[in-house]
Scaffold this active site. Structure first.
Site, PDB file in Angstrom:
ATOM      1  N   HIS A  53      49.494  41.998  59.373  1.00 51.80           N
ATOM      2  CA  HIS A  53      48.319  42.892  59.479  1.00 51.80           C
ATOM      3  C   HIS A  53      47.147  42.140  60.073  1.00 51.80           C
ATOM      4  O   HIS A  53      46.277  41.708  59.340  1.00 51.80           O
ATOM      5  CB  HIS A  53      47.957  43.439  58.092  1.00 51.80           C
ATOM      6  N   PHE A  54      46.980  41.990  61.216  1.00 45.04           N
ATOM      7  CA  PHE A  54      47.788  42.288  62.392  1.00 45.04           C
ATOM      8  C   PHE A  54      48.046  40.987  63.141  1.00 45.04           C
ATOM      9  O   PHE A  54      47.115  40.189  63.279  1.00 45.04           O
ATOM     10  CB  PHE A  54      47.040  43.248  63.330  1.00 45.04           C
TER      11      PHE A  54
END
Length: 149
Positions: A53-54
């Protein structure tokens, strides 16, 4: 108004059932029992959620910011002690807003103010800041119940 106090990680571990990787409060900076609390989470690159993420632009997921705020509110509820069989349920959220990404290296400062307490149901105004800017805010409802009830 009572004198504000602080809570270290050892007492947090006694008050909350959460453990790594889901314990999202590192220290309570100030607590005025039955009124308000200010706590912090040191957000490091080693957080497991940053792996996905991410990739290339890691940021703390909004739902985990809200979970950290709910844990902060739980510490206000359990500031003295938590019964062995008590469990704290996240029951609702209103008006959640995410205004700034929380990135590795940030120190998330979380506040919760008790707005209402009736029959084991608690309502809080919560806010998280990073670098002095609001990252997230919401009104949350939590309930204390007996495990298995």
């Amino acid at each position: 108004m009572s004198t504000p106090i602080a809570i270290d990680i050892n007492k947090i571990l006694k008050l909350l059932p959460h453990r790594y990787p889901f314990l999202l409060v590192d220290r309570v900076l100030e607590i005025s029992p039955r009124e308000s609390i200010t706590a912090l989470k040191n957000v490091t690159m080693n957080e497991p959620f940053f792996q996905g993420h991410f990739p290339g632009f890691p940021m703390m997921p909004g739902v985990l910011i809200i979970e950290a705020l709910a844990q902060t509110a739980a510490l206000l509820t359990f500031s003295d002690e938590r019964a062995e069989d008590a469990i704290y349920y996240f029951a609702g959220i209103d008006g959640a807003r995410f205004k700034k990404p929380v990135l590795p290296g940030d120190q998330l400062i979380m506040t919760a103010k008790l707005e209402r307490d009736r029959a084991g149901i608690y309502k809080f105004a919560v806010q998280a800041t990073a670098d002095g800017e609001i990252a997230a805010e919401a009104n949350i409802t939590c309930a204390v119940r007996t495990k298995g009830a």
